[in-house]
Design an enzyme around this catalytic site. Structure first.
Site, short mmCIF file in Angstrom:
data_model
loop_
_atom_site.label_atom_id
_atom_site.label_comp_id
_atom_site.label_asym_id
_atom_site.label_seq_id
_atom_site.Cartn_x
_atom_site.Cartn_y
_atom_site.Cartn_z
N LYS A 168 52.50 80.68 -23.03
CA LYS A 168 52.96 79.33 -22.67
C LYS A 168 52.69 78.93 -24.05
O LYS A 168 51.47 78.64 -24.71
CB LYS A 168 53.45 78.80 -21.88
CG LYS A 168 54.38 79.85 -20.94
CD LYS A 168 54.63 78.47 -19.14
CE LYS A 168 56.07 79.52 -18.98
NZ LYS A 168 56.35 78.44 -17.44
N GLU A 203 64.95 89.60 -19.08
CA GLU A 203 64.79 89.13 -20.16
C GLU A 203 63.62 90.10 -21.32
O GLU A 203 63.26 89.69 -22.51
CB GLU A 203 62.90 88.49 -18.95
CG GLU A 203 63.38 87.35 -17.93
CD GLU A 203 62.55 86.99 -17.28
OE1 GLU A 203 62.78 85.64 -16.41
OE2 GLU A 203 61.21 87.28 -17.42
N HIS A 249 54.36 83.11 -18.42
CA HIS A 249 55.41 83.36 -17.48
C HIS A 249 54.97 84.09 -17.07
O HIS A 249 54.50 85.38 -17.31
CB HIS A 249 56.76 83.05 -18.48
CG HIS A 249 57.65 83.83 -17.67
ND1 HIS A 249 58.40 83.16 -16.54
CD2 HIS A 249 58.39 85.08 -17.85
CE1 HIS A 249 59.19 84.30 -16.76
NE2 HIS A 249 59.12 85.27 -17.39
N TYR A 294 66.28 80.07 -19.05
CA TYR A 294 65.79 79.44 -17.96
C TYR A 294 66.89 79.40 -17.47
O TYR A 294 67.57 78.23 -17.03
CB TYR A 294 64.98 78.49 -18.69
CG TYR A 294 63.51 78.85 -18.50
CD1 TYR A 294 62.45 80.06 -17.22
CD2 TYR A 294 61.98 78.27 -19.92
CE1 TYR A 294 61.14 79.75 -17.23
CE2 TYR A 294 61.21 78.67 -18.93
CZ TYR A 294 60.31 79.46 -18.45
OH TYR A 294 59.56 79.44 -18.20
P1 ATP Z 1 57.77 81.65 -14.23
O1 ATP Z 1 59.05 81.71 -14.80
O2 ATP Z 1 57.49 80.47 -16.16
O3 ATP Z 1 56.44 82.90 -14.44
P2 ATP Z 1 57.40 81.14 -11.55
O4 ATP Z 1 58.59 81.91 -11.78
O5 ATP Z 1 55.89 80.62 -11.08
O6 ATP Z 1 57.17 80.21 -13.54
P3 ATP Z 1 59.89 78.64 -11.75
O7 ATP Z 1 59.86 78.37 -10.06
O8 ATP Z 1 60.25 80.46 -11.85
O9 ATP Z 1 58.33 79.11 -11.58
O10 ATP Z 1 60.01 77.93 -12.34
C1 ATP Z 1 59.61 78.45 -13.77
C2 ATP Z 1 58.93 77.19 -14.79
O11 ATP Z 1 59.46 75.73 -14.63
C3 ATP Z 1 57.13 77.08 -14.05
O12 ATP Z 1 56.18 77.91 -14.61
C4 ATP Z 1 56.93 75.70 -14.39
O13 ATP Z 1 56.90 75.71 -16.28
C5 ATP Z 1 58.35 74.85 -14.62
N1 ATP Z 1 58.56 74.24 -13.71
C6 ATP Z 1 58.65 74.59 -12.28
N2 ATP Z 1 58.48 73.66 -11.44
C7 ATP Z 1 58.52 72.92 -11.26
C8 ATP Z 1 58.12 70.82 -10.93
N3 ATP Z 1 58.64 70.93 -10.25
N4 ATP Z 1 58.09 69.87 -12.15
C9 ATP Z 1 58.11 70.58 -13.48
N5 ATP Z 1 58.38 72.29 -14.45
C10 ATP Z 1 58.19 73.23 -13.35
MG MG Z 2 59.80 82.22 -12.50
#
Ligand code: ATP
Ligand code: MG
Length: 137
Positions: free
Chosen positions: A9, A126, A115, A49
């Protein structure tokens, strides 16, 4: 063999940590079958996203992901999807286990350096969002 999709990222690319993260990926036994550095538009980040588009952090997340270049990757390994998520660690670096990439590199829950796809269907979506078959070698 399974494939997953990964992103280094903007926070990590900006801080010149991409090489160290790629080293961790290869040391863990993944084969990099696709890789490119790109700068996402806001619309491209929103499309990527879209599952989060009702979340309060969606707008900020898409602004972050499009503010500077990222490195997109397709990684291959047995159980690649789970193995890559394990190597990344928890979404919030405060909760990430010792030795994980997010523990070592992430700034905070949003700027969390990498990610990883969370299931075979999301990996397929993706990978196809960023790569054509000809680019996977
Ligand atoms: P990714 O999908 O990026 O691999 P993840 O699966 O661990 O991460 P997700 O729940 O899919 O987490 O969230 C996608 C992305 O959104 C996170 O990686 C982070 O960058 C952001 N994000 C998630 N939760 C929060 C939050 N509470 N506040 C701010 N940003 C968040
Ligand atoms: Mg995710």
């Amino acid at each position: 063999m399974e494939r997953t999709f990964a992103i280094i990222k903007p926070d990590a690319v900006e801080r010149k940590m991409a090489g160290k993260i790629l080293d961790r990926i290869e040391a863990a036994g993944f084969t990099i079958v696709g890789m490119k550095k790109i700068k996402l538009s806001t619309a491209q980040a929103e499309g990527f996203y879209y599952v989060h588009n009702q979340r309060p952090f969606f707008k900020d997340l898409c602004a972050f992901m499009s503010r500077s270049p990222v490195i997109t990757l397709v990684l291959e390994k047995e159980n690649a999807i789970a193995a890559w998520r394990e190597l990344m660690g928890a979404t919030n670096p405060a909760n990430a286990a010792e030795g994980t990439i997010r523990k070592e590199f992430a700034v905070n829950i949003e700027e969390n350096s990498t990610h990883g796809s969370d299931a075979p269907e999301t990996a397929a979506f993706e990978i196809a969002y960023f790569f054509s078959q000809l680019e996977l070698v």
